[in-house]
Write an enzyme that holds these catalytic residues in place. Structure first.
Site, mmCIF file in Angstrom:
data_model
loop_
_atom_site.group_PDB
_atom_site.id
_atom_site.type_symbol
_atom_site.label_atom_id
_atom_site.label_comp_id
_atom_site.label_asym_id
_atom_site.label_seq_id
_atom_site.Cartn_x
_atom_site.Cartn_y
_atom_site.Cartn_z
ATOM 1 N N ASN A 264 -10.132 0.473 -0.312
ATOM 2 C CA ASN A 264 -8.332 0.676 0.243
ATOM 3 C C ASN A 264 -7.927 0.245 -1.544
ATOM 4 O O ASN A 264 -8.220 -1.293 -1.787
ATOM 5 C CB ASN A 264 -7.558 -0.425 0.884
ATOM 6 C CG ASN A 264 -6.441 -0.492 1.259
ATOM 7 O OD1 ASN A 264 -5.925 0.460 -0.069
ATOM 8 N ND2 ASN A 264 -5.870 -0.716 2.572
ATOM 9 N N HIS B 101 -3.109 7.711 2.907
ATOM 10 C CA HIS B 101 -3.352 6.259 2.470
ATOM 11 C C HIS B 101 -5.289 5.895 2.857
ATOM 12 O O HIS B 101 -4.973 6.413 4.058
ATOM 13 C CB HIS B 101 -2.335 5.180 2.702
ATOM 14 C CG HIS B 101 -3.210 4.203 1.832
ATOM 15 N ND1 HIS B 101 -2.979 3.560 0.775
ATOM 16 C CD2 HIS B 101 -3.517 2.386 3.443
ATOM 17 C CE1 HIS B 101 -4.091 2.074 0.662
ATOM 18 N NE2 HIS B 101 -3.300 1.992 2.091
ATOM 19 N N CYS C 83 0.456 -0.724 0.078
ATOM 20 C CA CYS C 83 0.154 -0.191 -0.184
ATOM 21 C C CYS C 83 0.543 1.465 0.149
ATOM 22 O O CYS C 83 0.216 2.248 -0.024
ATOM 23 C CB CYS C 83 -0.535 -0.111 0.768
ATOM 24 S SG CYS C 83 -2.569 -1.299 0.867
HETATM 25 O O1 UT7 Z 1 -3.360 -0.732 3.357
HETATM 26 C C1 UT7 Z 1 -2.872 -1.718 4.484
HETATM 27 C C2 UT7 Z 1 -2.905 -2.279 5.314
HETATM 28 N N1 UT7 Z 1 -3.879 -2.243 5.959
HETATM 29 C C3 UT7 Z 1 -4.959 -1.738 6.694
HETATM 30 O O2 UT7 Z 1 -4.938 -0.929 7.346
HETATM 31 C C4 UT7 Z 1 -5.769 -2.452 7.265
HETATM 32 C C5 UT7 Z 1 -6.310 -2.264 8.789
HETATM 33 N N2 UT7 Z 1 -6.628 -2.895 9.878
HETATM 34 C C6 UT7 Z 1 -8.000 -2.818 9.947
HETATM 35 O O3 UT7 Z 1 -8.408 -1.484 8.826
HETATM 36 C C7 UT7 Z 1 -9.015 -3.315 11.151
HETATM 37 O O4 UT7 Z 1 -8.548 -4.189 11.132
HETATM 38 C C8 UT7 Z 1 -10.252 -4.200 9.941
HETATM 39 C C9 UT7 Z 1 -11.471 -2.960 9.183
HETATM 40 C C10 UT7 Z 1 -9.926 -5.251 8.799
HETATM 41 C C11 UT7 Z 1 -11.016 -4.787 11.353
HETATM 42 O O5 UT7 Z 1 -11.136 -3.636 11.474
HETATM 43 P P1 UT7 Z 1 -11.769 -4.562 13.559
HETATM 44 O O6 UT7 Z 1 -12.028 -2.658 14.050
HETATM 45 O O7 UT7 Z 1 -9.298 -4.343 13.612
HETATM 46 O O8 UT7 Z 1 -12.069 -5.767 13.686
HETATM 47 P P2 UT7 Z 1 -11.517 -6.588 14.920
HETATM 48 O O9 UT7 Z 1 -10.506 -7.736 13.744
HETATM 49 O O10 UT7 Z 1 -11.322 -6.323 15.847
HETATM 50 O O11 UT7 Z 1 -12.930 -7.288 14.715
HETATM 51 C C12 UT7 Z 1 -14.148 -7.132 15.719
HETATM 52 C C13 UT7 Z 1 -14.988 -7.402 15.519
HETATM 53 C C14 UT7 Z 1 -15.072 -9.081 15.994
HETATM 54 O O12 UT7 Z 1 -15.999 -9.751 16.639
HETATM 55 P P3 UT7 Z 1 -15.824 -9.948 18.136
HETATM 56 O O13 UT7 Z 1 -14.847 -10.817 18.592
HETATM 57 O O14 UT7 Z 1 -15.596 -8.752 18.957
HETATM 58 O O15 UT7 Z 1 -16.953 -10.857 18.653
HETATM 59 C C15 UT7 Z 1 -14.633 -9.630 14.353
HETATM 60 O O16 UT7 Z 1 -15.197 -11.361 14.875
HETATM 61 O O17 UT7 Z 1 -16.277 -7.525 14.337
HETATM 62 C C16 UT7 Z 1 -15.999 -9.095 13.894
HETATM 63 N N3 UT7 Z 1 -15.258 -8.839 12.839
HETATM 64 C C17 UT7 Z 1 -16.977 -8.513 11.465
HETATM 65 N N4 UT7 Z 1 -17.829 -8.110 11.473
HETATM 66 C C18 UT7 Z 1 -18.845 -7.564 10.768
HETATM 67 C C19 UT7 Z 1 -15.188 -8.957 11.396
HETATM 68 N N5 UT7 Z 1 -14.603 -8.526 10.113
HETATM 69 C C20 UT7 Z 1 -15.978 -8.255 10.307
HETATM 70 C C21 UT7 Z 1 -16.847 -8.342 9.440
HETATM 71 N N6 UT7 Z 1 -18.372 -7.725 9.485
HETATM 72 N N7 UT7 Z 1 -16.267 -7.698 8.052
#
Ligand code: UT7
Length: 332
Positions: free
Chosen positions: A286, A256, A116
């Site tokens: 993204n 980004h 990225c």
């Molecule tokens: O561009 C290259 C670099 N990449 C980035 O900068 C991306 C960096 N990461 C992110 O943007 C975020 O980590 C994500 C958007 C990928 C995920 O967001 P998050 O706030 O970190 O979510 P998480 O992985 O901590 O998950 C939180 C909760 C979990 O449920 P529990 O365990 O709290 O019950 C996940 O299972 O949200 C759940 N979850 C979802 N729910 C609905 C994870 N993905 C989804 C989804 N829809 N798509």
């Protein structure tokens, strides 16, 4: 002789017509519009659906858009740098094909891959070629067909990424405009957290790797998020300090577009007013190498000659950095 700096003198872009909305994603994986919107800021993304077409298809269109807007003869271009994480093929170089297709027959071309951060690193590379005095017109294209490496049954990644392309032209400037300073970083600790395991030299593609879906992007989102927030905010703050820039001196943050929350955290650290933060993540998600030039293209009408812009990016590897650039023109 006055010092040569590398200024951006034209921009172009292209996004595919096909829109993948959060509502449609709800029918593909266990997710919902509210979660995606509040956690990422994304409402929809574009996907390249043209049969048999890859990243070059979009890169060519973005470059042609720039050539037309700038009324530029492609034969005058000296170098084409193709920033991409999704080349048409591992070999041959996508940039070379793009250069030939747009008629840049006097240019040499190559691909630049830093996930990225590809476009940000490409800005540094293009600028160095210009500042050296060797070349006068460097076309930097950022394009990615992320849909070609995304598993649309994996909700951890398929909600984030989209396809798109943008292009900028770098030319010499003697008025002190253009790229002023840069901080580029990388850390191999990131390799485990954001990767495509198979298809490279460690794990060549096989029936097994395809069955295991190892040719798709894997991301440990939470870990990448943590590194991205601190990485992008740190370099953005540092580049301001080192150039004696207070928040009032900054006109725009061009960051980004990976996650709205990462951009907001960076803007907060810079103490920037929300109105100075360029955002289009809601429309495109993204797009990896295309996020920065797509912002420049979408907001070109608002940018004024002399504006102080901080560019910032964070990506796989890890790779990240910030660039301080003075905008070189006001669009008529
Ligand atoms: O561009 C290259 C670099 N990449 C980035 O900068 C991306 C960096 N990461 C992110 O943007 C975020 O980590 C994500 C958007 C990928 C995920 O967001 P998050 O706030 O970190 O979510 P998480 O992985 O901590 O998950 C939180 C909760 C979990 O449920 P529990 O365990 O709290 O019950 C996940 O299972 O949200 C759940 N979850 C979802 N729910 C609905 C994870 N993905 C989804 C989804 N829809 N798509």
């Amino acid at each position: 002789m006055s010092k040569i700096t590398a200024a951006i003198t034209a921009v172009g872009s292209y996004v595919p017509d096909f829109v993948l909305s959060n509502q449609v994603l709800e029918t593909l994986v266990d997710t919902n519009d509210e979660w995606i919107t509040t956690r990422t800021g994304i409402k929809e993304r574009r996907l390249l659906k043209e049969e048999g077409q890859g990243t070059s298809f979009m890169a060519i269109k973005a470059a042609q858009n720039l050539l037309e807007k700038a009324n530029l003869d492609p034969k005058d271009i000296d170098l084409v740098i193709m920033a991409t994480a999704t080349p048409d093929m591992p070999v041959a170089s996508t940039g070379v094909y793009v250069a030939t297709q747009i008629g840049a027959t006097n240019a040499f071309a190559f691909d630049l891959q830093a996930a990225c951060s590809s476009f940000l690193y490409g800005m540094s590379t293009a600028s160095a070629y210009i500042a050296s005095g060797k070349y006068k017109k460097v076309l930097l294209i950022g394009a990615d067909k992320m849909s070609s490496i995304i598993d649309y049954t994996d909700r951890a990644t398929c909600i984030i990424f989209g396809d798109g392309a943008g292009a900028v032209l770098f030319e010499p400037n003697t008025e002190g405009l253009g790229l002023q300073d840069e901080i580029l970083k990388s850390d191999g600790i990131g390799r485990e957290f954001l990767k495509i395991e198979a298809g490279g030299s460690i794990l060549p593609p096989s029936e097994e790797t395809v069955k295991n879906k190892q040719h798709f992007v894997f991301q440990d989102g939470k870990t990448v998020f943590k590194y991205a927030v601190s990485g992008m905010a740190d370099v953005s703050e540092k580049i301001m300090q080192r150039n004696n820039l207070a928040h009032d001196d900054i006109n725009w943050l061009v960051a980004h577009q990976a996650n709205r929350r990462i951009i907001d955290a960076t803007a907060n650290r810079m103490e920037l007013d929300e109105s100075k933060v360029l955002i289009n993540i809601q429309k495109y998600g993204n797009t990896t190498s295309a996020t920065l030039p797509l912002l420049l293209s979408d907001f070109e009408n608002q940018l004024k000659k002399g504006d102080n812009i901080i560019f910032a990016a964070f990506g796989g590897g890890f790779t990240w950095g910030a660039i301080y650039l003075k905008w070189a023109y006001t669009k008529k």
